[in-house]
Design an enzyme around this catalytic site. Structure first.
Site, PDB file in Angstrom:
ATOM      1  N   SER A  90       1.188  -1.335   0.317  1.00  0.00           N
ATOM      2  CA  SER A  90       0.006  -0.340   0.066  1.00  0.00           C
ATOM      3  C   SER A  90       1.003   1.291  -0.030  1.00  0.00           C
ATOM      4  CB  SER A  90      -0.494   0.195   1.358  1.00  0.00           C
ATOM      5  OG  SER A  90      -2.007  -1.564   1.547  1.00  0.00           O
TER       6      SER A  90
HETATM    7  N1  SAH Z   1      -1.463  -5.125   4.204  1.00  0.00           N
HETATM    8  C1  SAH Z   1      -1.066  -5.064   2.182  1.00  0.00           C
HETATM    9  C2  SAH Z   1      -1.718  -4.444   1.010  1.00  0.00           C
HETATM   10  C3  SAH Z   1      -1.467  -5.613   1.045  1.00  0.00           C
HETATM   11  S1  SAH Z   1      -2.627  -5.554  -1.352  1.00  0.00           S
HETATM   12  C4  SAH Z   1       0.699  -4.461   2.972  1.00  0.00           C
HETATM   13  O1  SAH Z   1       0.933  -3.074   3.618  1.00  0.00           O
HETATM   14  O2  SAH Z   1       1.708  -4.588   1.759  1.00  0.00           O
HETATM   15  C5  SAH Z   1      -3.943  -6.686  -0.410  1.00  0.00           C
HETATM   16  C6  SAH Z   1      -3.122  -7.572  -0.289  1.00  0.00           C
HETATM   17  O3  SAH Z   1      -4.643  -8.122   0.045  1.00  0.00           O
HETATM   18  C7  SAH Z   1      -3.071  -9.024  -1.151  1.00  0.00           C
HETATM   19  O4  SAH Z   1      -1.858  -9.239  -0.423  1.00  0.00           O
HETATM   20  C8  SAH Z   1      -4.223 -10.169  -1.645  1.00  0.00           C
HETATM   21  O5  SAH Z   1      -4.134 -10.590  -1.322  1.00  0.00           O
HETATM   22  C9  SAH Z   1      -4.842 -10.102   0.051  1.00  0.00           C
HETATM   23  N2  SAH Z   1      -6.522 -10.199   0.410  1.00  0.00           N
HETATM   24  C10 SAH Z   1      -7.725 -10.066  -1.402  1.00  0.00           C
HETATM   25  N3  SAH Z   1      -8.816 -10.578  -0.525  1.00  0.00           N
HETATM   26  C11 SAH Z   1      -8.095 -11.431   0.656  1.00  0.00           C
HETATM   27  C12 SAH Z   1      -8.929 -12.356   1.662  1.00  0.00           C
HETATM   28  N4  SAH Z   1      -9.954 -12.840   1.316  1.00  0.00           N
HETATM   29  N5  SAH Z   1      -8.459 -12.217   2.482  1.00  0.00           N
HETATM   30  C13 SAH Z   1      -7.533 -11.999   3.132  1.00  0.00           C
HETATM   31  N6  SAH Z   1      -6.179 -11.587   2.166  1.00  0.00           N
HETATM   32  C14 SAH Z   1      -6.629 -10.828   0.179  1.00  0.00           C
END
Ligand code: SAH
Length: 208
Positions: free
Chosen positions: A63
Site C-alpha cells: 500500500s
Molecule cells: N497491507 C498490505 C496491502 C497488500 S494488498 C501491505 O501493507 O502490503 C492487499 C492484500 O490483500 C493482497 O496481498 C491480497 O492477496 C490480500 N487479499 C485479498 N483478498 C483477501 C482475502 N479475502 N483474505 C485475505 N487476504 C486477501
C-alpha cells in the site's frame, strides 16, 4: 551507510505525509520507524520512500504510505488494542500497527505472499500472528477484536467481520472505491461513515 541513507529518506517521507494529510504525531512517528525498503522487491528498493504503491508479486501491491497512515489514523489505535488485519501482503501495514502498540492478527489468502511475509516479519523484529486464509471469514476463534482493518477492496461490508468486532470497536474498510469507517454501537447496530475515495486491489474469496 545504506541505513543512514534510508533513514534520511524515511524522514523526508514523513515530512511529505505531514503536508498531505492531517495525521497525528503518533501515526507519523510509527511511519518514521518502519524500514519500508525491507518490505519491497529488491529491484524497487530505491523507490521505497516514495509515497506510492508498488508491486510485491502475486499480482498484489504494498500500500501507498499515505493510505497506510490514513487507515491507521481512522483506527485510532490505543496501546494494546487487539487488531485484525485482512490482507497481510508485504506486512508493511502490520509493522506500522505494531509500532502503534497494537497486538496484530493478520490474514493473507495468497500462499506465496503468506510464506514470504511469515518469514520476513520476525526476521526484522516484528511479531504478529499470521494466518493463511480467507479474510471474509475472519478469525472467529480469536474474536472479538478492538479494531479491524481491511486492506483490499470488498464488494460489501462482511457481516462476519462486524460480528468479530467488540462493541465500541472500529472497522476501516474500502468497499468499491469508497473508504468506510464502521463503528459497532451495539450487538445489532453500527454507524457507517463514508470517509473518502480510495483505490485498492480487490478482496477475493477463498484461498490461493
Ligand atoms: N497491507 C498490505 C496491502 C497488500 S494488498 C501491505 O501493507 O502490503 C492487499 C492484500 O490483500 C493482497 O496481498 C491480497 O492477496 C490480500 N487479499 C485479498 N483478498 C483477501 C482475502 N479475502 N483474505 C485475505 N487476504 C486477501
Amino acid at each position: 551507510m545504506h541505513q543512514l541513507k534510508y533513514a534520511a529518506r524515511r524522514k523526508e517521507l514523513v515530512e511529505i505525509l505531514a503536508m498531505k494529510g492531517n495525521f497525528s504525531t503518533h501515526v507519523l512517528q510509527a511511519i518514521g520507524k518502519v524500514p519500508r525498503h525491507l518490505f519491497m522487491d529488491k529491484t524497487l528498493i530505491e523507490f521505497a520512500y516514495e509515497d506510492k504503491a508498488f508491486p510485491i508479486g502475486s499480482n498484489q501491491t504494498i500500500s501507498q504510505p499515505y493510505t497506510v497512515a490514513y487507515q491507521s489514523e481512522l483506527l485510532n489505535i490505543q496501546k494494546g488494542d487487539k487488531v485484525l488485519e485482512i490482507g497481510t501482503g508485504s506486512g508493511y501495514q502490520s509493522a506500522v500497527l505494531v509500532e502503534l502498540g497494537a497486538q496484530v492478527f493478520s490474514i493473507e489468502r495468497q500462499k506465496v505472499l503468506f510464506h514470504h511475509t511469515y518469514s520476513l516479519l520476525p526476521e526484522i523484529g516484528y511479531r504478529i500472528r499470521m494466518f493463511h486464509g480467507d479474510g471474509y471469514v475472519g478469525l472467529p476463534k480469536y474474536a472479538p477484536f478492538d479494531k479491524i482493518i481491511v486492506t483490499a477492496s470488498a464488494e460489501e461490508i462482511p457481516q462476519e467481520l462486524i460480528q468479530q468486532l467488540k462493541i465500541g470497536g472500529i472497522m476501516v474498510i474500502p468497499v468499491g472505491n469508497t473508504m468506510f469507517k464502521v463503528t459497532k454501537l451495539t450487538d445489532t447496530t453500527t454507524e457507517k461513515i463514508e470517509v473518502d475515495n480510495c483505490a485498492f486491489v480487490p478482496m477475493l474469496r477463498g484461498i490461493n
